[in-house]
Write a protein that holds these residues in place. Structure first.
Motif, PDB file in Angstrom:
ATOM      1  N   GLU A 148      10.280  48.180 -42.088  1.00 22.24           N
ATOM      2  CA  GLU A 148       9.644  47.744 -43.332  1.00 22.24           C
ATOM      3  C   GLU A 148       8.571  48.714 -43.836  1.00 22.24           C
ATOM      4  OE1 GLU A 148       6.682  44.165 -44.073  1.00 22.24           O
ATOM      5  OE2 GLU A 148       8.733  43.444 -43.821  1.00 22.24           O
ATOM      6  N   PRO A 149       7.689  49.258 -42.973  1.00 21.93           N
ATOM      7  CA  PRO A 149       6.713  50.234 -43.496  1.00 21.93           C
ATOM      8  C   PRO A 149       7.368  51.471 -44.100  1.00 21.93           C
ATOM      9  CG  PRO A 149       6.019  49.412 -41.350  1.00 21.93           C
ATOM     10  CD  PRO A 149       7.414  48.916 -41.562  1.00 21.93           C
ATOM     11  N   LEU A 150       8.490  51.917 -43.561  1.00 25.24           N
ATOM     12  CA  LEU A 150       9.188  53.072 -44.135  1.00 25.24           C
ATOM     13  C   LEU A 150       9.741  52.749 -45.516  1.00 25.24           C
ATOM     14  CD1 LEU A 150      11.168  54.281 -40.975  1.00 25.24           C
ATOM     15  CD2 LEU A 150       8.988  55.151 -41.836  1.00 25.24           C
ATOM     16  N   LEU A 151      10.329  51.558 -45.655  1.00 24.65           N
ATOM     17  CA  LEU A 151      10.884  51.163 -46.949  1.00 24.65           C
ATOM     18  C   LEU A 151       9.783  50.977 -47.992  1.00 24.65           C
ATOM     19  CD1 LEU A 151      13.538  48.550 -45.733  1.00 24.65           C
ATOM     20  CD2 LEU A 151      13.905  50.949 -46.301  1.00 24.65           C
ATOM     21  N   SER A 152       8.673  50.355 -47.589  1.00 23.76           N
ATOM     22  CA  SER A 152       7.583  50.139 -48.546  1.00 23.76           C
ATOM     23  C   SER A 152       6.950  51.458 -48.980  1.00 23.76           C
ATOM     24  CB  SER A 152       6.530  49.217 -47.926  1.00 23.76           C
ATOM     25  OG  SER A 152       5.941  49.819 -46.789  1.00 23.76           O
ATOM     26  N   ARG A 153       6.873  52.414 -48.046  1.00 24.59           N
ATOM     27  CA  ARG A 153       6.319  53.721 -48.412  1.00 24.59           C
ATOM     28  C   ARG A 153       7.229  54.429 -49.413  1.00 24.59           C
ATOM     29  NH1 ARG A 153       5.979  57.082 -43.409  1.00 24.59           N
ATOM     30  NH2 ARG A 153       4.545  55.404 -42.825  1.00 24.59           N
ATOM     31  N   TRP A 154       8.541  54.324 -49.220  1.00 25.10           N
ATOM     32  CA  TRP A 154       9.467  54.950 -50.174  1.00 25.10           C
ATOM     33  C   TRP A 154       9.346  54.285 -51.539  1.00 25.10           C
ATOM     34  CZ3 TRP A 154      13.343  53.616 -53.448  1.00 25.10           C
ATOM     35  CH2 TRP A 154      14.159  54.642 -53.917  1.00 25.10           C
TER      36      TRP A 154
END
Length: 537
Positions: A148-154
């Motif tokens: 989830e943190p990777l997706l939110s950063r993108w």
């Protein structure tokens, strides 16, 4: 990383190279081969005595070979006197089979967890288990990392108007995952649901066995024997006058006769009522009041006049309109695509006609209907079997035990089945993020994307998932859908090069190399991994 060795299986060597590069080490040497009959052979050429071993093996298109190869490598390292063995499995195999869906079904995910324990695994690192409760299957610690943190950063970096976006779940089962991302980004969320039973056409074994039409009226067909007296004189309470009863007017017993329970005689004429108990009551059950009924008549008259006045004005109509109903949108799906209301329905209804509980009693072939009197006592959770095969919901009437994404996909691609889709949430003139844990088949994703765009009025649709399985022509079909702007996945599951080439313009692959490398480093040094679950701007 002294005292630690990282081995790679054959499923995802590119991911292992990225992890080792991040950690500044080289992967251990191991020879993986097969015999002529397909048996897997593993030989470890690096000393593992009294060392922390990390074996990276994700699920792949050859899922069974990957599982067996991992088990053999674990057994070989255990025999080599390793200090600990950690199985790094970004995509956990058989994670979709985490519950029993039929009486003779298998909980395969638990079986795989038991196999890992028997082989000698002392720790498991994975990413986004299909069901987080699966951690209870293991006898060793499990680090279930999240992407989830990777997706939110993108999203923050690549979507300009992301603050106006809506996070949407393509099925009710993914609501928890969607609300987690929506809370992290402080966004609104919505749900798209598909229903095989179109607009109240399913049957229930109620005491009255009534059929409810699509327009909300009760259908007056021969459904069952009369539940009340057929010749009962029903008189509105406003027409009752106070006068002594004669012998002829006293209630007398009558024999039961089959008739429609929804038709009653009112003042000598037969009328069809919307409900057996609405606007009427038995004359014999009325208790004569001691005071005149004139005040009651006047009160009822005033109430009726006020209701007519309110129904005539637009302002009054809006007053009783639920604002939340405006955010609920319905549509029709045929072969997984949104169609107009004017388009004729396919040859077969979305309702299963193979069981008596889903058929109208007026349908011709009703030989397998139960006795009408017995039907009122039957529970919806009864284990009545389908005469043509296994009952669809063998574990009960809640239907959540048997429902799965595979069933949904099969219904959507069936050309003879029409499905009703419902969108809950306001997505008009907003970008939409459709989020799930994996993308395997395209039908439900395309259906959700077309629903939010063609029915909800969304501007762009981003399909986001942790594991891009992309079975069959899934990736090509999603890339050809004009409603989908981007497809965002991680490299936790290996995506073949030829599939990536078919969707270069829309496919975005985020690397989880750093995430897994940091998890391995922290586990080796005994540090906390709580920071890996946090969001950073």
């Amino acid at each position: 990383m002294r005292g630690a060795i990282i081995f790679s299986g054959s499923s995802h060597p590119t991911l292992v190279d990225g992890i080792c590069d991040r950690l500044g080490t080289k992967r251990g040497t191991a020879q993986l081969s097969k015999f002529a009959n397909g048996e897997t052979q593993v030989q470890i050429h690096t000393s593992v005595r009294d060392k922390d071993v990390f074996i990276v093996q994700s699920g792949s298109s050859k899922i069974n070979d990957a599982v067996m190869e991992l088990l053999i490598m674990v057994s070989a390292c255990k025999g080599g006197s390793s200090k600990s063995i950690t199985a790094v499995m970004p995509y956990f195999p058989y994670s979709r089979q985490s519950k029993k869906k039929s009486h003779r079904g298998a909980i395969t995910a638990r079986m795989v967890a038991n196999l890992l324990d028997i082989a000698g695994v002392t720790h498991v690192i994975t990413i986004d288990l299909h069901a987080s409760q699966m951690q209870g299957f293991f006898k060793c610690p499990v680090d279930n990392l999240i992407a989830e943190p990777l997706l939110s950063r993108w999203i923050r970096v690549n979507v300009p108007d992301w603050k106006e976006a809506v996070v949407v779940s393509k099925n009710p089962g993914g609501t928890k995952r969607v609300t987690s991302l929506a809370d992290a980004l402080k966004l609104s969320f919505g749900i798209v649901t598909t229903d095989r039973r179109r607009a109240a056409t399913s049957w229930n074994e109620s005491a009255m066995f009534e059929q409810l039409r699509l327009d909300g009226a009760y259908e007056t067909q021969h459904v069952m024997e009369a539940a009340m007296d057929a010749e009962a004189n029903v008189t509105p309470i406003t027409n009752i006058t106070l006068k002594p009863k004669t012998e002829a007017e006293k209630p007398r017993s009558r024999a039961r006769a089959p008739s429609n329970p929804l038709q009653r005689r009112a003042n000598g004429t037969t009328e069809s009522l919307s409900s057996p108990l609405s606007k009427s009551m038995r004359a014999s059950s009325i208790v004569e009041p001691e005071e005149p009924l004139e005040p009651l008549r006047e009160s009822n008259k005033n109430i009726d006049e006020q209701a007519e006045d309110k129904s005539g004005g637009e302002e009054s109509a809006d007053e009783y309109t639920d604002e939340r109903a405006r955010d609920v949108i319905h549509g029709r799906l045929v072969q997984g695509h949104i169609v107009d209301e004017a388009q004729p329905s396919p040859a077969m209804s979305a309702v299963s006609h193979s069981t008596w509980r889903n058929r109208a009693p007026s349908d011709g072939d009703n030989d397998d209907l139960p006795d009408p009197m017995m039907s009122s006592f039957m529970s919806t959770t009864s284990s009545v079997r389908n005469r043509d095969g296994e009952h669809a919901h063998a574990l009960g009437g809640t239907m959540d035990a048997a429902a799965s994404s595979e069933d949904e996909e099969e219904d959507l691609v069936n050309p003879e089945v029409e499905t009703m889709v419902t969108l809950v949430g306001n997505v008009k003139n907003r970008p939409v993020f459709i989020v799930d844990d994996m993308i395997d088949k395209s039908a439900s994703w395309i259906a959700a994307a077309e629903t939010v765009v063609k029915r909800g009025g969304a501007t762009k649709v981003y399909c986001m998932a942790t594991h891009g399985l992309f079975g069959g022509d899934c990736l090509e079909e999603m890339s050809n859908c004009e409603c989908i702007e981007k497809i965002i996945v991680t490299n936790a599951f290996p995506i073949p090069e030829y599939k990536q080439a078919s969707a270069r313009n829309k496919l975005v692959v985020l690397g989880v190399d750093n995430l897994l490398a940091e998890a391995i480093r922290r586990n080796h040094h005994g540090e906390s991994i709580s920071q890996l679950f946090m969001h950073y701007d």
